[in-house]
Design a protein around this motif. Structure first.
Motif, mmCIF file in Angstrom:
data_model
loop_
_atom_site.group_PDB
_atom_site.id
_atom_site.type_symbol
_atom_site.label_atom_id
_atom_site.label_comp_id
_atom_site.label_asym_id
_atom_site.label_seq_id
_atom_site.Cartn_x
_atom_site.Cartn_y
_atom_site.Cartn_z
ATOM 1 N N THR A 93 0.849 -1.187 0.000
ATOM 2 C CA THR A 93 0.000 0.000 0.000
ATOM 3 C C THR A 93 0.887 1.239 0.000
ATOM 4 O O THR A 93 1.719 1.402 0.879
ATOM 5 C CB THR A 93 -0.918 0.014 1.238
ATOM 6 N N ASP A 94 0.716 2.085 -1.005
ATOM 7 C CA ASP A 94 1.448 3.343 -1.126
ATOM 8 C C ASP A 94 0.492 4.462 -0.740
ATOM 9 O O ASP A 94 -0.584 4.583 -1.325
ATOM 10 C CB ASP A 94 1.942 3.506 -2.565
ATOM 11 N N PHE A 95 0.856 5.261 0.255
ATOM 12 C CA PHE A 95 -0.029 6.298 0.744
ATOM 13 C C PHE A 95 0.161 7.644 0.048
ATOM 14 O O PHE A 95 -0.444 8.634 0.441
ATOM 15 C CB PHE A 95 0.135 6.456 2.267
ATOM 16 N N SER B 283 1.301 15.190 0.671
ATOM 17 C CA SER B 283 0.486 14.137 0.090
ATOM 18 C C SER B 283 0.024 14.615 -1.279
ATOM 19 O O SER B 283 -0.846 15.470 -1.387
ATOM 20 C CB SER B 283 -0.709 13.838 0.990
ATOM 21 N N GLY C 59 -2.985 7.584 -3.217
ATOM 22 C CA GLY C 59 -2.245 6.356 -2.963
ATOM 23 C C GLY C 59 -2.655 5.243 -3.908
ATOM 24 O O GLY C 59 -3.473 5.431 -4.808
ATOM 25 N N GLN D 267 -2.688 0.552 -4.215
ATOM 26 C CA GLN D 267 -2.485 -0.730 -3.556
ATOM 27 C C GLN D 267 -2.300 -1.806 -4.606
ATOM 28 O O GLN D 267 -2.981 -1.817 -5.639
ATOM 29 C CB GLN D 267 -3.697 -1.073 -2.675
#
Length: 127
Positions: free
Chosen positions: A22-24, A40, A44, A46
């Motif tokens: 998982t990349d946020f 941010s 994100g 996944q």
């Protein structure tokens, strides 16, 4: 059953490893004479990597992955559900890799391992 992807069941005998990434969406911005700023930039993503093996002579036959390839050729996201019934979202099959080894004189294989890369389709979850 460990996972069900659009009707294709990954049984416990054939599934050896599941890796969830998982990349946020946290990135950094370099600044002059200061520390990097974290921000941010996106929501994100996944992905899931699944490794397993088929049982060509004990159970699965020589074409055990054929239904999985048919699902991949649809080029659309599919529901992914755990064996406990938990819905994980809709995932598209990004890549299938397979290795065959130990061959019979007629070309049939005795062992087959595979890996599968799935990418989450957040838009399909919303629709």
């Amino acid at each position: 059953m460990v996972l069900n992807l659009g009707g294709f069941k990954f049984e416990w005998k054939q599934t050896s490893e599941i890796a969830i990434e998982t990349d946020f969406g946290i990135n950094s911005q370099e600044r002059i004479a200061n520390f990097e700023a974290l921000l941010s930039a996106k929501l994100g993503s996944q992905s899931i990597n699944l490794n397993g093996q088929t049982l060509p002579f004990a159970q699965d036959g020589q074409e055990a992955l054929k239904p999985l390839y048919a699902l991949a050729e649809l080029r659309q996201s599919l529901p992914l559900v755990t064996g406990l019934g938990k819905y994980l979202g809709r995932f598209a099959i990004e890549k299938i890799s397979e290795n065959r080894s130990v061959f019979a004189p007629n070309g049939a294989f005795f062992t087959q391992t595979f890996s599968l890369t799935l990418r989450r389709d957040y838009d399909a979850d919303i629709a």
